[in-house]
Scaffold this motif. Structure first.
Motif, PDB file in Angstrom:
ATOM      1  N   SER A   1       0.829  -1.200   0.000  1.00  0.00           N
ATOM      2  CA  SER A   1       0.000   0.000   0.000  1.00  0.00           C
ATOM      3  C   SER A   1       0.865   1.251   0.000  1.00  0.00           C
ATOM      4  O   SER A   1       1.965   1.276   0.561  1.00  0.00           O
ATOM      5  CB  SER A   1      -0.930   0.009   1.218  1.00  0.00           C
ATOM      6  OG  SER A   1      -0.178   0.011   2.418  1.00  0.00           O
TER       7      SER A   1
ATOM      8  N   ARG B   1      -5.066  14.831  -3.118  1.00  0.00           N
ATOM      9  CA  ARG B   1      -5.766  13.743  -3.806  1.00  0.00           C
ATOM     10  C   ARG B   1      -5.376  13.669  -5.278  1.00  0.00           C
ATOM     11  O   ARG B   1      -5.389  12.590  -5.873  1.00  0.00           O
ATOM     12  CB  ARG B   1      -7.272  13.927  -3.670  1.00  0.00           C
ATOM     13  CG  ARG B   1      -7.792  13.794  -2.237  1.00  0.00           C
ATOM     14  CD  ARG B   1      -9.294  14.001  -2.151  1.00  0.00           C
ATOM     15  NE  ARG B   1      -9.719  14.068  -0.764  1.00  0.00           N
ATOM     16  CZ  ARG B   1      -9.834  15.174  -0.051  1.00  0.00           C
ATOM     17  NH1 ARG B   1      -9.501  16.349  -0.609  1.00  0.00           N
ATOM     18  NH2 ARG B   1     -10.227  15.145   1.205  1.00  0.00           N
TER      19      ARG B   1
ATOM     20  N   LEU C   1      -1.345  12.285  -5.313  1.00  0.00           N
ATOM     21  CA  LEU C   1      -1.017  10.973  -4.762  1.00  0.00           C
ATOM     22  C   LEU C   1      -0.979   9.877  -5.826  1.00  0.00           C
ATOM     23  O   LEU C   1       0.004   9.134  -5.912  1.00  0.00           O
ATOM     24  CB  LEU C   1      -1.985  10.605  -3.633  1.00  0.00           C
ATOM     25  CG  LEU C   1      -1.730  11.275  -2.288  1.00  0.00           C
ATOM     26  CD1 LEU C   1      -2.765  10.820  -1.262  1.00  0.00           C
ATOM     27  CD2 LEU C   1      -0.336  10.982  -1.778  1.00  0.00           C
TER      28      LEU C   1
ATOM     29  N   ARG D   1       2.379   7.776  -7.206  1.00  0.00           N
ATOM     30  CA  ARG D   1       2.405   6.315  -7.193  1.00  0.00           C
ATOM     31  C   ARG D   1       2.732   5.757  -8.575  1.00  0.00           C
ATOM     32  O   ARG D   1       3.409   4.732  -8.696  1.00  0.00           O
ATOM     33  CB  ARG D   1       1.066   5.765  -6.710  1.00  0.00           C
ATOM     34  CG  ARG D   1       1.075   4.264  -6.526  1.00  0.00           C
ATOM     35  CD  ARG D   1      -0.078   3.784  -5.699  1.00  0.00           C
ATOM     36  NE  ARG D   1       0.072   2.383  -5.341  1.00  0.00           N
ATOM     37  CZ  ARG D   1      -0.700   1.740  -4.490  1.00  0.00           C
ATOM     38  NH1 ARG D   1      -1.683   2.380  -3.888  1.00  0.00           N
ATOM     39  NH2 ARG D   1      -0.507   0.462  -4.227  1.00  0.00           N
TER      40      ARG D   1
ATOM     41  N   LEU E   1      -7.861  11.931   4.930  1.00  0.00           N
ATOM     42  CA  LEU E   1      -7.187  10.927   4.102  1.00  0.00           C
ATOM     43  C   LEU E   1      -7.475   9.512   4.595  1.00  0.00           C
ATOM     44  O   LEU E   1      -7.671   8.591   3.803  1.00  0.00           O
ATOM     45  CB  LEU E   1      -5.686  11.193   4.074  1.00  0.00           C
ATOM     46  CG  LEU E   1      -5.251  12.470   3.346  1.00  0.00           C
ATOM     47  CD1 LEU E   1      -3.765  12.732   3.549  1.00  0.00           C
ATOM     48  CD2 LEU E   1      -5.566  12.372   1.861  1.00  0.00           C
TER      49      LEU E   1
ATOM     50  N   TYR F   1      -6.620   5.884   2.624  1.00  0.00           N
ATOM     51  CA  TYR F   1      -5.171   5.988   2.514  1.00  0.00           C
ATOM     52  C   TYR F   1      -4.500   5.500   3.798  1.00  0.00           C
ATOM     53  O   TYR F   1      -5.035   5.658   4.903  1.00  0.00           O
ATOM     54  CB  TYR F   1      -4.743   7.429   2.235  1.00  0.00           C
ATOM     55  CG  TYR F   1      -5.085   7.915   0.852  1.00  0.00           C
ATOM     56  CD1 TYR F   1      -4.295   7.566  -0.237  1.00  0.00           C
ATOM     57  CD2 TYR F   1      -6.201   8.728   0.627  1.00  0.00           C
ATOM     58  CE1 TYR F   1      -4.600   8.012  -1.512  1.00  0.00           C
ATOM     59  CE2 TYR F   1      -6.510   9.174  -0.651  1.00  0.00           C
ATOM     60  CZ  TYR F   1      -5.715   8.812  -1.709  1.00  0.00           C
ATOM     61  OH  TYR F   1      -6.024   9.249  -2.969  1.00  0.00           O
TER      62      TYR F   1
END
Length: 296
Positions: free
Chosen positions: A170, A238, A241, A245, A276, A281
């Motif tokens: 994650s 948001r 992120l 990734r 979050l 998250y």
């Protein structure tokens, strides 16, 4: 080498291949997945490594990942023997061979201006061709062969994890509140300054409290500038992120600062943390300077 090995470590991934093919990068990817990672290990030491790591948490729960440098023929022979031994004592052992085209490898060596470690007195291409000959048999023994010639980092990560049957770890968001008077967090990726908010330190009933206290949060929550900032900042976070990734990164460090790191930055970080977390998250929250002094 024929003595029974400890049974605590159950999985091993051995990374090998051509110099410049991305073995160290692949090792870091596996380390991010929770594997105990070790670089440039002589093959004969692998059994001893299992013994040493028999009580190590990440090695036991996830496994070990090791880069083995086998440029010399005697080391190649050692690795073949050790692989046979490890396969008898581990539940899972995967040999990953990283490869790349001659042109890609030459380009990488020219970019870094490094000499090729095999036949370093010749050209990089000569060293690459010699190393291919040395590693030809090892390549035929590999469980996974990964060509990295045209792979960007995030694609390499995806391919490697898919080939190994691993679920990506994650994405971790690290959220830190701090005081500018004590300096910026050195490893922060994004820094937000909330010194524009009214300072609870100047309120007699609030100065001794901190941003984790409900009274301070209730003081800041109704402010239009507080709500607008949280709305805009939340939208930015948001947005970026998933983009971070996609680059292959597995963590992002957000820092929120006020003067002393006790009131405003703490309260804002708490609000961002809750928002979050509610969206799924994985967030780690730290108030770096909250307890240093009663100044907001």
């Amino acid at each position: 080498m024929n003595e029974p090995l400890p049974t605590q470590v159950r999985r091993g991934i051995i990374l090998t291949g051509l110099s410049g093919s991305g073995k160290t990068t692949a090792l870091r990817i596996l380390e991010d997945q929770g594997f105990y990672a070790i670089d440039n290990l002589p093959p004969a030491l692998l059994p001893q490594l299992l013994d040493v790591l028999g009580g190590h948490h990440s090695a036991v729960t996830q496994g070990i990942a090791a880069v083995v440098d086998v440029r010399g023929e005697h080391l190649l022979d050692d690795l073949e023997v050790v692989l046979g031994t490890l396969r008898r004592h581990l539940d899972s052992l995967t040999l990953v061979f990283l490869d790349a085209s001659d042109s890609a490898l030459v380009r990488r060596f020219e970019t870094t201006r490094r000499k090729h470690p095999v036949g370093s007195d010749g050209t990089p291409l000569e060293g690459i061709q010699r190393e291919r000959q040395l590693l030809q048999r090892l390549r035929s023994l590999a469980d996974v062969i990964l060509d990295t010639s045209d792979l960007q980092h995030h694609v390499l990560r995806q391919r490697l994890l898919e080939d190994l049957g691993l679920t990506p770890a994650s994405f971790l968001v690290r959220l830190t509140s701090f005081g500018f008077k004590y300096g910026l967090p050195q490893d922060a990726d994004l820094v937000f300054d909330v010194r524009f908010l009214p300072n609870p330190n100047y309120e007699p009933d609030l100065c001794s409290l901190s941003g984790v206290d409900r009274e301070v949060q209730a003081y800041l929550a109704p402010l239009p500038e507080m709500n607008r900032f949280l709305e805009l900042t939340g939208g930015l976070v948001r947005f970026v992120l998933p983009l971070y990734r996609q680059t292959g990164r597995m963590r992002l460090h957000l820092a929120v600062g006020c003067t002393g790191g006790r009131h405003r930055s703490v309260a804002v970080a708490e609000s961002l943390y809750q928002a979050l977390r509610s969206e799924g998250y994985d967030v780690n929250l730290c108030h770096r300077d909250m307890d240093k002094e009663s100044v907001g």
